[in-house]
Design a protein around this motif. Structure first.
Motif, short mmCIF file in Angstrom:
data_model
loop_
_atom_site.label_atom_id
_atom_site.label_comp_id
_atom_site.label_asym_id
_atom_site.label_seq_id
_atom_site.Cartn_x
_atom_site.Cartn_y
_atom_site.Cartn_z
N LEU A 39 93.03 -70.39 -18.35
CA LEU A 39 92.03 -69.41 -18.58
C LEU A 39 91.44 -69.51 -20.01
CD1 LEU A 39 94.14 -66.64 -16.63
CD2 LEU A 39 91.81 -67.71 -15.94
N GLY A 40 92.03 -70.44 -20.91
CA GLY A 40 91.48 -70.38 -21.97
C GLY A 40 92.16 -69.99 -23.11
N TYR A 41 93.42 -69.48 -23.16
CA TYR A 41 94.34 -68.74 -23.92
C TYR A 41 95.18 -69.77 -24.62
CZ TYR A 41 92.47 -64.48 -22.12
OH TYR A 41 91.62 -63.42 -21.78
N SER A 42 95.83 -69.81 -25.67
CA SER A 42 96.77 -70.56 -26.12
C SER A 42 97.80 -69.96 -26.92
CB SER A 42 96.13 -71.60 -27.02
OG SER A 42 96.84 -72.62 -27.78
N PHE A 43 99.06 -69.69 -26.81
CA PHE A 43 99.89 -68.93 -27.39
C PHE A 43 101.41 -69.41 -26.68
CE2 PHE A 43 98.18 -66.03 -24.19
CZ PHE A 43 99.18 -65.77 -23.44
N THR A 44 102.33 -69.29 -27.40
CA THR A 44 103.84 -69.51 -27.13
C THR A 44 104.31 -68.14 -26.65
OG1 THR A 44 104.59 -68.92 -29.14
CG2 THR A 44 104.11 -71.19 -28.69
N THR A 45 105.29 -68.42 -25.71
CA THR A 45 105.92 -67.24 -25.34
C THR A 45 106.63 -66.38 -26.51
OG1 THR A 45 108.24 -68.27 -24.93
CG2 THR A 45 106.60 -68.05 -23.25
N GLU A 46 107.20 -66.94 -27.48
CA GLU A 46 107.42 -66.10 -28.64
C GLU A 46 106.27 -65.31 -29.22
OE1 GLU A 46 107.88 -69.54 -28.30
OE2 GLU A 46 110.08 -69.34 -27.84
N GLU A 47 105.30 -65.83 -29.31
CA GLU A 47 103.99 -65.06 -30.00
C GLU A 47 103.58 -64.11 -28.73
OE1 GLU A 47 101.78 -68.61 -32.35
OE2 GLU A 47 101.49 -68.51 -30.14
N LEU A 48 103.63 -64.16 -27.66
CA LEU A 48 103.25 -63.51 -26.76
C LEU A 48 104.27 -62.11 -26.89
CD1 LEU A 48 101.58 -62.19 -24.21
CD2 LEU A 48 103.41 -63.24 -22.70
N MET A 49 105.58 -62.22 -26.89
CA MET A 49 106.74 -61.32 -27.01
C MET A 49 106.57 -60.51 -28.26
SD MET A 49 108.43 -61.23 -24.18
CE MET A 49 106.90 -61.62 -23.32
N SER A 50 106.13 -61.25 -29.19
CA SER A 50 105.99 -60.36 -30.73
C SER A 50 105.12 -59.55 -30.62
CB SER A 50 105.74 -61.73 -31.75
OG SER A 50 105.41 -60.99 -32.99
N ILE A 51 103.57 -59.83 -30.03
CA ILE A 51 102.68 -58.85 -29.61
C ILE A 51 103.10 -57.96 -28.86
CG2 ILE A 51 100.31 -58.79 -28.89
CD1 ILE A 51 100.25 -60.16 -31.49
N ALA A 52 103.72 -58.21 -27.77
CA ALA A 52 104.23 -57.18 -26.86
C ALA A 52 105.13 -56.23 -27.33
CB ALA A 52 104.86 -57.72 -25.68
N ARG A 53 105.93 -56.69 -28.50
CA ARG A 53 106.90 -55.76 -28.82
C ARG A 53 106.29 -54.82 -29.97
NH1 ARG A 53 110.25 -60.20 -28.82
NH2 ARG A 53 109.60 -60.93 -30.63
N GLU A 54 105.23 -55.54 -30.58
CA GLU A 54 104.67 -54.80 -31.76
C GLU A 54 103.57 -53.47 -30.79
OE1 GLU A 54 100.53 -55.63 -34.09
OE2 GLU A 54 102.10 -57.11 -34.58
#
Length: 77
Positions: A39-54
């Motif tokens: 879908l054109g996104y590029s991130f790691t699971t760690e980056e996703l969880m960091s944003i979700a936690r924030e």
């Protein structure tokens, strides 16, 4: 890969039911990331969880339905 891309994805998913539907039957982090990359996104699971936690600080989960249900159903560990 970036926090910015993870943030854009979460914002899009919050407002786009069609986007969320693409992840309804996902069961692994690898499968989840493969779809997001398509879908054109590029991130790691760690980056996703960091944003979700924030974005979730101070939030109390009262029910297990709604926008984030598909995100909670994946075994991230």
């Amino acid at each position: 890969m970036s926090l910015e891309s993870a943030n854009r994805f979460l914002e899009a998913a919050a407002y786009d039911a069609t986007l969320r539907d693409k992840f309804e039957h996902i069961s692994s982090p690898e499968e989840f990331l493969r779809i997001t990359e398509q879908l054109g996104y590029s991130f790691t699971t760690e980056e996703l969880m960091s944003i979700a936690r924030e974005q979730s600080q101070g939030v109390t989960v009262r029910r297990h339905t709604g926008v984030w249900k598909w995100l909670r159903s994946i075994n991230w560990v």
